[in-house]
Design a protein around this motif. Sequence first.
Motif, PDB file in Angstrom:
ATOM      1  N   UNK A   1      25.746  36.199  43.895  1.00  0.00           N
ATOM      2  CA  UNK A   1      26.256  35.404  45.012  1.00  0.00           C
ATOM      3  C   UNK A   1      27.312  34.399  44.544  1.00  0.00           C
ATOM      4  N   UNK A   2      27.191  33.926  43.319  1.00  0.00           N
ATOM      5  CA  UNK A   2      28.206  33.007  42.777  1.00  0.00           C
ATOM      6  C   UNK A   2      29.531  33.733  42.576  1.00  0.00           C
ATOM      7  N   UNK A   3      29.464  34.976  42.116  1.00  0.00           N
ATOM      8  CA  UNK A   3      30.690  35.756  41.924  1.00  0.00           C
ATOM      9  C   UNK A   3      31.360  36.048  43.264  1.00  0.00           C
ATOM     10  N   UNK A   4      30.573  36.345  44.297  1.00  0.00           N
ATOM     11  CA  UNK A   4      31.122  36.613  45.632  1.00  0.00           C
ATOM     12  C   UNK A   4      31.765  35.344  46.182  1.00  0.00           C
ATOM     13  N   UNK A   5      31.105  34.207  45.991  1.00  0.00           N
ATOM     14  CA  UNK A   5      31.650  32.936  46.473  1.00  0.00           C
ATOM     15  C   UNK A   5      32.977  32.617  45.786  1.00  0.00           C
ATOM     16  N   UNK A   6      33.066  32.913  44.485  1.00  0.00           N
ATOM     17  CA  UNK A   6      34.322  32.678  43.765  1.00  0.00           C
ATOM     18  C   UNK A   6      35.436  33.581  44.297  1.00  0.00           C
ATOM     19  N   UNK A   7      35.098  34.827  44.608  1.00  0.00           N
ATOM     20  CA  UNK A   7      36.108  35.729  45.161  1.00  0.00           C
ATOM     21  C   UNK A   7      36.569  35.259  46.539  1.00  0.00           C
ATOM     22  N   UNK A   8      35.631  34.747  47.334  1.00  0.00           N
ATOM     23  CA  UNK A   8      35.994  34.245  48.659  1.00  0.00           C
ATOM     24  C   UNK A   8      36.939  33.047  48.526  1.00  0.00           C
ATOM     25  N   UNK A   9      36.611  32.126  47.617  1.00  0.00           N
ATOM     26  CA  UNK A   9      37.473  30.958  47.408  1.00  0.00           C
ATOM     27  C   UNK A   9      38.854  31.368  46.913  1.00  0.00           C
ATOM     28  N   UNK A  10      38.903  32.385  46.090  1.00  0.00           N
ATOM     29  CA  UNK A  10      40.185  32.882  45.608  1.00  0.00           C
ATOM     30  C   UNK A  10      41.011  33.449  46.769  1.00  0.00           C
ATOM     31  N   UNK A  11      40.372  34.168  47.661  1.00  0.00           N
ATOM     32  CA  UNK A  11      41.071  34.717  48.835  1.00  0.00           C
ATOM     33  C   UNK A  11      41.566  33.588  49.731  1.00  0.00           C
ATOM     34  N   UNK A  12      40.747  32.543  49.888  1.00  0.00           N
ATOM     35  CA  UNK A  12      41.168  31.395  50.711  1.00  0.00           C
ATOM     36  C   UNK A  12      42.362  30.683  50.089  1.00  0.00           C
ATOM     37  N   UNK A  13      42.342  30.532  48.753  1.00  0.00           N
ATOM     38  CA  UNK A  13      43.463  29.870  48.082  1.00  0.00           C
ATOM     39  C   UNK A  13      44.753  30.665  48.237  1.00  0.00           C
ATOM     40  N   UNK A  14      44.642  31.996  48.139  1.00  0.00           N
ATOM     41  CA  UNK A  14      45.832  32.831  48.326  1.00  0.00           C
ATOM     42  C   UNK A  14      46.300  32.761  49.769  1.00  0.00           C
ATOM     43  N   UNK A  15      45.333  32.784  50.684  1.00  0.00           N
ATOM     44  CA  UNK A  15      45.655  32.645  52.101  1.00  0.00           C
ATOM     45  C   UNK A  15      46.449  33.799  52.694  1.00  0.00           C
ATOM     46  N   UNK A  16      46.406  34.964  52.069  1.00  0.00           N
ATOM     47  CA  UNK A  16      47.159  36.102  52.585  1.00  0.00           C
ATOM     48  C   UNK A  16      46.238  37.095  53.274  1.00  0.00           C
ATOM     49  N   UNK A  17      46.849  37.869  54.143  1.00  0.00           N
ATOM     50  CA  UNK A  17      46.110  38.910  54.857  1.00  0.00           C
ATOM     51  C   UNK A  17      45.501  39.909  53.859  1.00  0.00           C
ATOM     52  N   UNK A  18      46.279  40.274  52.856  1.00  0.00           N
ATOM     53  CA  UNK A  18      45.819  41.249  51.863  1.00  0.00           C
ATOM     54  C   UNK A  18      44.598  40.743  51.097  1.00  0.00           C
ATOM     55  N   UNK A  19      44.603  39.463  50.754  1.00  0.00           N
ATOM     56  CA  UNK A  19      43.486  38.893  50.002  1.00  0.00           C
ATOM     57  C   UNK A  19      42.199  38.937  50.820  1.00  0.00           C
ATOM     58  N   UNK A  20      42.280  38.587  52.102  1.00  0.00           N
ATOM     59  CA  UNK A  20      41.082  38.625  52.950  1.00  0.00           C
ATOM     60  C   UNK A  20      40.635  40.061  53.216  1.00  0.00           C
ATOM     61  N   UNK A  21      41.589  40.966  53.398  1.00  0.00           N
ATOM     62  CA  UNK A  21      41.221  42.366  53.626  1.00  0.00           C
ATOM     63  C   UNK A  21      40.520  42.956  52.399  1.00  0.00           C
ATOM     64  N   UNK A  22      41.000  42.605  51.222  1.00  0.00           N
ATOM     65  CA  UNK A  22      40.366  43.074  49.994  1.00  0.00           C
ATOM     66  C   UNK A  22      38.955  42.514  49.869  1.00  0.00           C
ATOM     67  N   UNK A  23      38.789  41.226  50.184  1.00  0.00           N
ATOM     68  CA  UNK A  23      37.459  40.623  50.106  1.00  0.00           C
ATOM     69  C   UNK A  23      36.508  41.305  51.091  1.00  0.00           C
ATOM     70  N   UNK A  24      36.978  41.554  52.298  1.00  0.00           N
ATOM     71  CA  UNK A  24      36.132  42.205  53.311  1.00  0.00           C
ATOM     72  C   UNK A  24      35.784  43.625  52.881  1.00  0.00           C
ATOM     73  N   UNK A  25      36.732  44.323  52.282  1.00  0.00           N
ATOM     74  CA  UNK A  25      36.453  45.683  51.806  1.00  0.00           C
ATOM     75  C   UNK A  25      35.383  45.686  50.715  1.00  0.00           C
ATOM     76  N   UNK A  26      35.414  44.684  49.862  1.00  0.00           N
ATOM     77  CA  UNK A  26      34.441  44.615  48.764  1.00  0.00           C
ATOM     78  C   UNK A  26      33.098  44.044  49.207  1.00  0.00           C
ATOM     79  N   UNK A  27      33.122  43.050  50.083  1.00  0.00           N
ATOM     80  CA  UNK A  27      31.893  42.304  50.419  1.00  0.00           C
ATOM     81  C   UNK A  27      31.734  42.144  51.930  1.00  0.00           C
TER      82      UNK A  27
END
Length: 104
Positions: free
Chosen positions: A60-86
């Motif tokens: 869960x810590x690794x997933x939270x870090x990936x989510x924060x990374x997607x938020x920092x990037x703030x791009x559509x691609x980053x959120x789509x990748x996170x949703x695809x993985x988790x």
Amino acid sequence: MKRSSLSAGLFGALMALAAPGHLPLGGLPVMVGKANADESGKQGGTAGRAPSVPIARDPSAAVAEEYESARRKGTREAFELFIARHGDDPLGAQARTELKQLAR
């Protein structure tokens, strides 16, 4: 004569197998015995040794870090990748909400 030469051959093979580096009769392999002897001389034995395999990380810590990374990037691609993985993770719902806000 054949019987004595066969006995001598078997005895020689047995002695070769009992040579250093092989399993002594009724004992541990030589290297294990040496390792145990080395450890017994130290204070505390093996209690102070570091584990040979690192402790598993909390998923869960690794997933939270990936989510924060997607938020920092703030791009559509980053959120789509996170949703695809988790996508089934609770943070996946938050990522979908963030993705919808980006579309506006």
